[in-house]
Scaffold this active site. Structure first.
Site, PDB file in Angstrom:
ATOM      1  N   ARG A   1      14.269   3.573  -4.415  1.00 41.00           N
ATOM      2  CA  ARG A   1      14.027   2.142  -4.403  1.00 41.00           C
ATOM      3  C   ARG A   1      15.111   1.426  -5.218  1.00 41.00           C
ATOM      4  O   ARG A   1      15.299   1.731  -6.396  1.00 41.00           O
ATOM      5  CB  ARG A   1      12.649   1.859  -5.005  1.00 41.00           C
TER       6      ARG A   1
ATOM      7  N   ASP B   1       0.412   9.161  -9.249  1.00 39.19           N
ATOM      8  CA  ASP B   1       1.701   9.409  -8.600  1.00 39.19           C
ATOM      9  C   ASP B   1       1.672  10.799  -7.967  1.00 39.19           C
ATOM     10  O   ASP B   1       1.636  11.815  -8.673  1.00 39.19           O
ATOM     11  CB  ASP B   1       2.834   9.301  -9.631  1.00 39.19           C
TER      12      ASP B   1
ATOM     13  N   ASP C   1       4.583  13.204  -8.996  1.00 37.79           N
ATOM     14  CA  ASP C   1       4.418  13.709 -10.363  1.00 37.79           C
ATOM     15  C   ASP C   1       3.321  14.759 -10.427  1.00 37.79           C
ATOM     16  O   ASP C   1       3.442  15.783 -11.108  1.00 37.79           O
ATOM     17  CB  ASP C   1       4.071  12.557 -11.316  1.00 37.79           C
TER      18      ASP C   1
ATOM     19  N   THR D   1      16.744  -5.130  -5.335  1.00 37.05           N
ATOM     20  CA  THR D   1      16.077  -5.652  -4.128  1.00 37.05           C
ATOM     21  C   THR D   1      14.667  -5.076  -3.947  1.00 37.05           C
ATOM     22  O   THR D   1      13.880  -5.596  -3.167  1.00 37.05           O
ATOM     23  CB  THR D   1      16.880  -5.285  -2.859  1.00 37.05           C
TER      24      THR D   1
HETATM   25  N1  URA Z   1       3.003   6.426  -4.655  1.00 36.05           N
HETATM   26  C1  URA Z   1       2.190   7.269  -5.326  1.00 36.05           C
HETATM   27  O1  URA Z   1       2.539   8.407  -5.582  1.00 36.05           O
HETATM   28  N2  URA Z   1       0.960   6.809  -5.697  1.00 36.05           N
HETATM   29  C2  URA Z   1       0.529   5.559  -5.406  1.00 36.05           C
HETATM   30  O2  URA Z   1      -0.596   5.219  -5.755  1.00 36.05           O
HETATM   31  C3  URA Z   1       1.413   4.704  -4.718  1.00 36.05           C
HETATM   32  C4  URA Z   1       2.635   5.158  -4.361  1.00 36.05           C
END
Ligand code: URA
Length: 211
Positions: free
Chosen positions: A106, A202, A205, A110
């Site tokens: 990302r 996430d 993660d 932007t």
């Molecule tokens: N990406 C993720 O890993 N978790 C989310 O809740 C949103 C995007």
């Protein structure tokens, strides 16, 4: 949010396993195993409409008519890095599929997804693509990945995510209404930090232990 082309899998096994994934006490190892298992279970729905052709098979008892997958082979394309976790469960069930990779980051200014890696099967246009990413949050990455796949010649794309939210589903549907979306859970909403609520945190993660 349109219901056409959206399949939310309601099987009890999927519901129970998604709940285990959500639990913050679930370890990295368990999380990876659950991603594998749910991806495999989702395959059942993702491939529901693929065409079969009849073939003759000889059992130890007699000849009979059976089936094999007809026409296009498939390609599994994970969006890096979290999408990688969904490959094994699907590939085990569709071993003839080739695996491509799309890497997106990302842009800080932007906030748009930018491609940093794209390695796809050379015969992509003759394969049915299953694009995988565990979380369908804003939809930005999925939209960018579908754009890349179409530019590279993909004719059919199915999008498979574990957890989605209405914002992400609508974003994809607005631009690519023809792309079927498969989810193991459709959650409430996106929060101000771009996380799905209740979600599971996430996914990358949690898969790779980088919390
Ligand atoms: N990406 C993720 O890993 N978790 C989310 O809740 C949103 C995007």
């Amino acid at each position: 949010m349109k219901q056409d082309n959206l399949t939310v899998i309601t099987h009890p096994l999927v519901k129970a396993k998604i709940t285990q994934m959500r639990d913050k006490r679930t370890t990295t190892k368990e999380f990876g195993e659950l991603v594998d298992e749910i991806s495999g279970l989702m395959c059942y729905e993702i491939t529901r409409n693929i065409e079969l052709e009849e073939i003759e098979v000889e059992t130890p008892i007699t000849k009979t008519i059976g089936y094999k997958m007809k026409g296009n082979d498939m390609a599994i394309v994970p969006i890096l890095r979290a999408g990688l976790g969904m490959v094994k469960g699907i590939h085990q069930l569709i071993p003839t599929a080739k695996v491509g990779h799309i890497g997106l980051y990302r842009d800080h200014d932007t906030l748009q997804p930018v491609e940093y890696l794209c390695k796809l099967p050379s015969d992509l246009s003759s394969r049915d693509v299953i694009l995988v990413d565990p979380m369908l949050a804003t939809g930005g990455s999925a939209i960018k990945a579908i754009e890349i796949l179409k530019e590279k010649g993909a004719k059919t794309v199915r999008l498979a995510c574990l957890v989605g939210c209405p914002e992400g589903v609508e974003a994809v549907q607005n631009i690519y209404p023809e792309v079927p979306i498969f989810l193991a859970a459709l959650d409430e909403r996106l929060n101000e930090n771009g996380y799905i609520v209740p979600g599971l945190g996430d996914a990358g993660d949690r898969l790779y232990g980088t919390m």
